[in-house]
Motif scaffolding. Structure first.
Motif, PDB file in Angstrom:
ATOM      1  N   THR A  46     100.406  39.885  10.043  1.00 10.90           N
ATOM      2  CA  THR A  46      99.457  40.836   9.740  1.00 10.90           C
ATOM      3  C   THR A  46      98.312  39.994   9.825  1.00 10.90           C
ATOM      4  N   ASP A  47      98.168  39.149   9.398  1.00 10.52           N
ATOM      5  CA  ASP A  47      96.979  37.939   9.091  1.00 10.52           C
ATOM      6  C   ASP A  47      96.587  37.630  10.670  1.00 10.52           C
ATOM      7  N   LEU A  48      97.510  37.354  11.519  1.00  9.85           N
ATOM      8  CA  LEU A  48      97.005  37.189  12.851  1.00  9.85           C
ATOM      9  C   LEU A  48      96.200  38.581  13.656  1.00  9.85           C
ATOM     10  N   PHE A  49      96.752  39.522  13.320  1.00 12.69           N
ATOM     11  CA  PHE A  49      96.146  40.799  13.760  1.00 12.69           C
ATOM     12  C   PHE A  49      94.661  41.144  13.171  1.00 12.69           C
ATOM     13  N   TRP A  50      94.493  40.650  11.860  1.00 14.18           N
ATOM     14  CA  TRP A  50      93.392  40.763  11.257  1.00 14.18           C
ATOM     15  C   TRP A  50      92.450  39.681  11.709  1.00 14.18           C
ATOM     16  N   LEU A  51      92.897  38.668  11.959  1.00 17.81           N
ATOM     17  CA  LEU A  51      92.061  37.688  12.650  1.00 17.81           C
ATOM     18  C   LEU A  51      91.415  38.076  14.155  1.00 17.81           C
ATOM     19  N   LEU A  52      92.040  38.917  14.749  1.00 15.90           N
ATOM     20  CA  LEU A  52      91.605  39.613  15.828  1.00 15.90           C
ATOM     21  C   LEU A  52      90.731  40.570  15.589  1.00 15.90           C
ATOM     22  N   ASN A  53      91.363  41.151  14.597  1.00 15.64           N
ATOM     23  CA  ASN A  53      90.225  42.739  14.459  1.00 15.64           C
ATOM     24  C   ASN A  53      89.028  42.567  13.445  1.00 15.64           C
ATOM     25  N   LEU A  86      88.389  32.168   7.327  1.00 16.28           N
ATOM     26  CA  LEU A  86      88.456  32.162   8.751  1.00 16.28           C
ATOM     27  C   LEU A  86      88.338  33.617   9.121  1.00 16.28           C
ATOM     28  N   ILE A  87      89.031  34.542   8.508  1.00 18.22           N
ATOM     29  CA  ILE A  87      88.800  36.157   8.765  1.00 18.22           C
ATOM     30  C   ILE A  87      87.361  36.407   8.671  1.00 18.22           C
ATOM     31  N   ALA A  88      87.026  36.026   7.297  1.00 17.97           N
ATOM     32  CA  ALA A  88      85.487  36.344   6.898  1.00 17.97           C
ATOM     33  C   ALA A  88      84.505  35.666   7.697  1.00 17.97           C
ATOM     34  N   PHE A  89      84.612  34.680   8.430  1.00 21.40           N
ATOM     35  CA  PHE A  89      83.764  34.057   9.373  1.00 21.40           C
ATOM     36  C   PHE A  89      83.802  34.714  10.709  1.00 21.40           C
ATOM     37  N   ARG A  90      84.926  35.113  11.210  1.00 20.48           N
ATOM     38  CA  ARG A  90      85.187  35.965  12.345  1.00 20.48           C
ATOM     39  C   ARG A  90      84.322  37.253  12.475  1.00 20.48           C
ATOM     40  N   LEU A  92      86.202  52.855  11.926  1.00 20.79           N
ATOM     41  CA  LEU A  92      87.131  52.001  12.478  1.00 20.79           C
ATOM     42  C   LEU A  92      88.059  51.212  11.494  1.00 20.79           C
ATOM     43  N   ALA A  93      87.242  50.684  10.468  1.00 22.27           N
ATOM     44  CA  ALA A  93      87.643  49.736   9.410  1.00 22.27           C
ATOM     45  C   ALA A  93      88.928  50.569   8.732  1.00 22.27           C
ATOM     46  N   LEU A  94      88.910  51.626   8.356  1.00 22.56           N
ATOM     47  CA  LEU A  94      89.754  52.575   7.607  1.00 22.56           C
ATOM     48  C   LEU A  94      90.763  52.853   8.590  1.00 22.56           C
ATOM     49  N   LEU A  95      90.746  53.223   9.914  1.00 17.91           N
ATOM     50  CA  LEU A  95      91.837  53.348  10.764  1.00 17.91           C
ATOM     51  C   LEU A  95      92.603  52.254  11.132  1.00 17.91           C
ATOM     52  N   THR A  96      91.982  51.009  11.217  1.00 11.60           N
ATOM     53  CA  THR A  96      92.539  49.822  11.352  1.00 11.60           C
ATOM     54  C   THR A  96      93.437  49.369  10.210  1.00 11.60           C
ATOM     55  N   PHE A  97      92.814  49.320   9.001  1.00 15.80           N
ATOM     56  CA  PHE A  97      93.422  48.993   7.809  1.00 15.80           C
ATOM     57  C   PHE A  97      94.754  49.820   7.790  1.00 15.80           C
ATOM     58  N   GLY A  98      94.787  51.246   8.061  1.00 12.63           N
ATOM     59  CA  GLY A  98      95.695  51.886   7.787  1.00 12.63           C
ATOM     60  C   GLY A  98      97.185  51.683   8.751  1.00 12.63           C
ATOM     61  N   PHE A  99      96.669  51.414  10.155  1.00  8.50           N
ATOM     62  CA  PHE A  99      97.802  50.977  10.777  1.00  8.50           C
ATOM     63  C   PHE A  99      98.441  49.617  10.550  1.00  8.50           C
ATOM     64  N   LEU A 100      97.543  48.682  10.394  1.00  9.10           N
ATOM     65  CA  LEU A 100      97.926  47.326   9.746  1.00  9.10           C
ATOM     66  C   LEU A 100      98.806  47.409   8.597  1.00  9.10           C
ATOM     67  N   ALA A 159      95.951  46.995  16.329  1.00  4.54           N
ATOM     68  CA  ALA A 159      96.581  47.685  15.106  1.00  4.54           C
ATOM     69  C   ALA A 159      97.734  48.489  15.256  1.00  4.54           C
ATOM     70  N   ILE A 160      97.649  49.235  16.212  1.00  4.74           N
ATOM     71  CA  ILE A 160      98.789  50.255  16.392  1.00  4.74           C
ATOM     72  C   ILE A 160      99.876  49.442  17.053  1.00  4.74           C
ATOM     73  N   PHE A 161      99.809  48.713  17.959  1.00  7.98           N
ATOM     74  CA  PHE A 161     100.913  48.006  18.597  1.00  7.98           C
ATOM     75  C   PHE A 161     101.495  46.908  17.924  1.00  7.98           C
ATOM     76  N   GLY A 162     100.513  46.218  16.773  1.00  8.03           N
ATOM     77  CA  GLY A 162     101.044  45.210  16.044  1.00  8.03           C
ATOM     78  C   GLY A 162     102.126  46.079  14.873  1.00  8.03           C
ATOM     79  N   ALA A 163     101.533  47.220  14.495  1.00 11.72           N
ATOM     80  CA  ALA A 163     102.527  47.967  13.679  1.00 11.72           C
ATOM     81  C   ALA A 163     103.749  48.369  14.383  1.00 11.72           C
ATOM     82  N   LEU A 164     103.706  48.710  15.442  1.00  8.82           N
ATOM     83  CA  LEU A 164     104.737  49.235  16.182  1.00  8.82           C
ATOM     84  C   LEU A 164     105.465  47.906  16.505  1.00  8.82           C
ATOM     85  N   ALA A 165     105.088  46.763  16.875  1.00  9.23           N
ATOM     86  CA  ALA A 165     105.802  45.728  17.289  1.00  9.23           C
ATOM     87  C   ALA A 165     106.814  45.167  16.068  1.00  9.23           C
TER      88      ALA A 165
END
Length: 518
Positions: free
Chosen positions: A48-55, A104-108, A212-220, A416-422
């Motif tokens: 999940t951290d990886l997907f947040w680094l990207l997202n 790192l997430i914050a600076f991204r 966008l933030a709420l949808l992504t958070f929900g899927f993650l 977000a979605i594929f991360g959850a599905l994966a």
């Protein structure tokens, strides 16, 4: 508004500055995908951290890129472009110094703010400043040369990751950004839309960012708490409400960040739908392929970066040629064939199972990468030229912002979605794989608990040596299963993109259109 021939001094400097800034963003993206396994291990990050680094980056980029394009049109494209570069290189330097995954997430996020101002500026400068008859070739040149500059991204990222120096993928942005700033300051003239006001759509930026933030958070959160969690349901529902509010704000605003009238042009709407589907498939496919190569197939990160070299070479050699074909014959056939080939390439890649590592590359991953690369090479320049060509010049920054925003939104949703599905696919396959391993129910629970880490799942330390080997093989098999399903879905999205071109894009609309806008 003054325009310049592609071969003129001003035209050349405009191209160089746009290429340098775009290359900076592309190097960051391509290298980061390659070093994710090393980063995950170094910072002890979860899946999940990886997907947040990207997202974290993509969220800010997608949320603000529309307003970044509008700001350039209203306040000056060069000025906003330069401001974006400054913020981006500051965020990059901070990422390189980040002490942990949270920082790192914050600076991204800071990088994302800079990218939202920077990325629309590159294409907007080209579209508004290069002579109209040469814009397709200019955009093709931009695509090809940018790819040449960025082709070292995965290779450099892999080499640095193998050496334990993954942080330097962020530091490399600093000298590139400083070079772009110097050229812009000294050589590139300012341009802006003098017919629009300078009001900024703050309500639009706020509503799209929260949506966008709420949808992504929900899927993650799905892998951790499940689809039926009140946390997930409320987050997704609130995100949809903010999206609806964003559309209403755009409809009623006198200075919208995304003018809805642009979508009255069927070509503009279709090419943006094509962008959304294609780049959702592209983003998820490339991410899971990178993870698969290192975490399941036994490639080093340098070898993983080198696997994408054929794709890069094809982009270099074909993109400019494709831009010229779009200028001469129209983009429709290219925008059908390109995404269809890209989808076929992803489909071929989805059938790769466990291999013997790099020695098997030429008969496993290589054919799919060739087909995929050919498809993307025929798509990128015609797609961008079609977006920019379907609106009038003073909407160029906004059009570029909308198309780039959809690219990033597609990546956000795909991650977000594929991360959850994966995680769900991985967990289900893992439970089947370990059924025949002679371990206790409690030990099986410990094994499955690692599913959230995907390919970086760690075998429980208390298991005997022979059972550890069996569990390790199960992790690899389960991850490859998840990879295969994700890439097939990604291929389907690319085919949907081709369908949009079949149904809605017509060459004569581009070649003989009356541009939108007053």
């Amino acid at each position: 508004m003054a325009t310049y021939p592609l071969g003129s001094t001003k035209g050349k400097w405009i191209m160089v500055s746009a290429i340098l800034a775009s290359a900076m963003a592309f190097i960051d993206a391509t290298a980061l995908n390659v070093v994710l396994p090393a980063l995950q291990k170094s910072l002890n990050a979860t899946g999940t951290d990886l997907f947040w680094l990207l997202n974290a980056y993509l969220l800010m980029l997608a949320s603000l890129i529309l307003i970044g394009g509008s700001l350039g049109d209203k306040l000056g494209r060069k000025k906003i472009f330069m401001a974006g570069i400054v913020i981006f290189i500051a965020g990059s330097a901070a990422c390189g110094l980040a002490p942990g995954v949270t920082w790192l997430i914050a600076f991204r996020i800071v990088q994302g703010i800079g990218g939202a101002l920077m990325i629309p500026g590159s294409l907007s400068l080209i579209s508004s400043s290069i002579d109209e008859k040469e814009r397709g070739r200019a955009i093709g040149t931009w695509s090809a040369v940018t790819t040449i500059v960025t082709m070292g991204g995965p290779i450099l990222g892999g080499a640095l990751a193998d050496a334990g120096l993954w942080r330097f993928i962020f530091f490399i942005n600093v000298p590139i950004g400083l070079a772009a700033l110097t050229i812009l300051w000294q050589q590139v003239p300012e341009s802006r839309d003098t017919r629009s006001g300078k009001s900024i759509d703050i309500p639009g930026a706020v509503t799209i960012a929260f949506g966008l933030a709420l949808l992504t958070f929900g899927f993650l959160r799905v892998p951790a708490v499940g689809w039926n969690s009140i946390q997930v349901i409320c987050s997704l529902a609130a995100g949809m409400v903010f999206f609806a509010a964003f559309i209403l704000v755009q409809k009623k605003s006198s200075h919208p960040m995304m003018p809805l009238k642009l979508f009255s042009n069927a070509t503009f709407s279709a090419v943006n739908l094509l962008t959304f589907f294609l780049y959702a498939g592209l983003g998820s496919g490339m991410l899971f392929m990178s993870l698969n190569l290192v975490q399941a197939q036994g490639y080093s990160q340098l070898q993983s970066g080198l696997t994408f070299l054929p794709f890069t070479i094809m982009m270099v050699t074909i993109a400019r040629f494709a831009g010229g074909l779009a200028d001469k014959y129209g983009p429709r056939r290219l925008l059908i064939t390109g995404p269809a080939l890209a989808g076929a390439g992803l489909l071929v890649l989805s059938f790769v199972k466990q291999t013997n590592g790099p020695p098997d590359y030429w008969t496993t991953f290589f054919p799919g990468i060739i087909v995929f690369g050919l498809g993307m090479s025929f798509t990128v320049a015609p797609l961008t030229a079609t977006v920019m060509g379907s609106v009038s010049d003073h909407f160029s920054g906004t059009a570029s912002g909308i198309n780039n925003a959809l690219t990033r939104i597609a990546n956000v949703f795909a991650n977000a979605i594929f991360g959850a599905l994966a995680v769900l696919f991985f967990s289900g396959a893992l439970q089947r794989e370990i059924q025949n391993i002679p371990i206790t129910a409690k030990e099986k629970q410990s094994v499955v608990a690692q599913a959230g880490n995907l390919g970086n799942a760690k075998v429980p330390a208390q298991l005997p040596a022979d059972q550890k080997i069996a569990v390790e093989k199960s992790y690899h098999s389960a991850f490859i299963h998840a990879y295969q399903v994700i890439l097939r879905i990604s291929a389907g999205l690319a085919f949907l993109g081709a369908l949009m071109a079949v149904l809605f894009i017509k060459d004569k609309v581009i070649k003989h259109r009356k541009p939108l806008g007053p």
